[in-house]
Write an enzyme that holds these catalytic residues in place. Structure first.
Site, PDB file in Angstrom:
ATOM      1  N   LYS A  52       3.273  -5.132   2.248  1.00 15.67           N
ATOM      2  CA  LYS A  52       3.153  -3.385   2.034  1.00 15.67           C
ATOM      3  C   LYS A  52       4.486  -3.321   1.520  1.00 15.67           C
ATOM      4  CE  LYS A  52      -1.260  -3.340   4.021  1.00 15.67           C
ATOM      5  NZ  LYS A  52      -2.316  -3.299   5.650  1.00 15.67           N
ATOM      6  N   GLN A  96      -1.265  -0.041  11.037  1.00 13.14           N
ATOM      7  CA  GLN A  96      -2.301  -1.801  10.323  1.00 13.14           C
ATOM      8  C   GLN A  96      -3.217  -1.521  11.161  1.00 13.14           C
ATOM      9  OE1 GLN A  96      -1.595  -3.641   8.030  1.00 13.14           O
ATOM     10  NE2 GLN A  96      -3.205  -4.749   9.003  1.00 13.14           N
ATOM     11  N   ASP A 119      -5.414   4.584   2.446  1.00 16.84           N
ATOM     12  CA  ASP A 119      -6.111   3.748   3.200  1.00 16.84           C
ATOM     13  C   ASP A 119      -7.719   4.385   2.950  1.00 16.84           C
ATOM     14  OD1 ASP A 119      -5.491   1.430   4.443  1.00 16.84           O
ATOM     15  OD2 ASP A 119      -5.268   1.876   6.832  1.00 16.84           O
TER      16      ASP A 119
END
Length: 279
Positions: A52, A96, A119
């Site tokens: 990422k 995460q 997200d």
């Protein structure tokens, strides 16, 4: 024999488009920064976080990395998220997953500002998707829509069967396919006659989390097959939720594992990060 849908190639195209977009925004004085939080040292999570950060660098947005010890308390993590919500330099916040067992995942997701929820997991983001309003969309389902469209797959009016009903893939995938005017069936572990239902699918999307669960006899001749699963064997070889060799004899188009859906998830995260710069 099925034609392969190349997720690496399509994700690279998307990242090139986003790179041009961020350069354009920079000329207008608009910069972006993604804050990535990892709690603990799960090896798979560390790989994802690294990828990422690399993607951010490639498309031209900043990234802040918070690598917290396993014993970080829920309160400490919530305090950090609250600070980042207030930080005007930060456009996107990503925690995460999975987080350690002593931390409530739902509370963490809910704490992220919907304006920075790149997200697409916050209840407000999911609600916006449900009623057709603008908002961040979960990255894997959004990536699958791009894979289909950029591979020339007609979605409108087609029968789409989704195997799996998770909050991250199955449910948002169904909503996105409805938005594209597909007729959608969601199946799961309690579904009766699963094989017969799958055999009616023009587009079969498999996110069941079981290695090679879908075999060739589940697939209608000429169907498009999207495999979201990822599993490693003892030799570190990767497999999907679909038995690839059998499925590719029946399907017209199919995603491989690896190199299908996986690369698209990060490409769409970057897409959401660029969207967050324009809010």
């Amino acid at each position: 024999m099925a034609q392969i849908i190349d997720g690496k190639k399509i994700s690279a195209e998307i990242k090139e488009e986003l790179k041009a977009k961020t350069a354009e925004l920079k000329q207008k004085g608009i910069e972006g920064t993604l804050a990535v939080i990892q709690v603990g040292k799960d090896p798979a999570s560390s790989v994802y976080v690294r990828n990422k950060k690399k993607a951010c660098e490639y498309i031209g947005i900043g990234s802040q990395s918070y690598e917290l010890p396993e014993e970080t308390t829920q309160e400490e993590l919530l305090d950090l998220i609250a600070d980042l919500n207030q930080d005007k330099e930060v456009n996107g916040i990503l925690v995460q997953l999975p987080v350690p067992a002593h931390i409530d995942e739902k509370k963490i997701i809910n704490a992220i500002s919907p304006q920075k929820d790149v997200d697409g997991f916050h209840p407000e983001s999911v609600g916006s998707l449900t009623i057709g309003q603008q908002g961040f969309v979960s990255c894997t389902p959004a990536g699958i829509i791009e894979l289909l469209k950029r591979s020339g797959v007609e979605i409108d009016g087609k029968n789409c069967v989704i195997v799996g009903r998770s909050n991250i893939v199955g449910k948002p995938m169904a909503l996105l396919m409805l938005r594209e005017n597909a007729t959608v069936t969601i199946t799961h572990s309690h579904t009766k006659n699963l094989k017969e239902i799958c055999q009616n699918a023009d587009i079969l999307i498999v996110a069941v989390g079981k290695k090679e669960f879908i075999t060739g006899d589940y697939i209608k001749q000429g169907a498009v097959v999207i495999d979201v699963g990822i599993h490693r064997d003892e030799n570190n070889k990767l497999f999907g939720d679909v038995k690839y060799e059998e499925a590719s004899q029946k399907a017209s188009l199919i995603t491989p594992v690896p190199g299908g859906v996986g690369p698209m998830t990060i490409a769409m995260l970057m897409h959401n990060c660029v969207e967050s710069m324009m809010k």
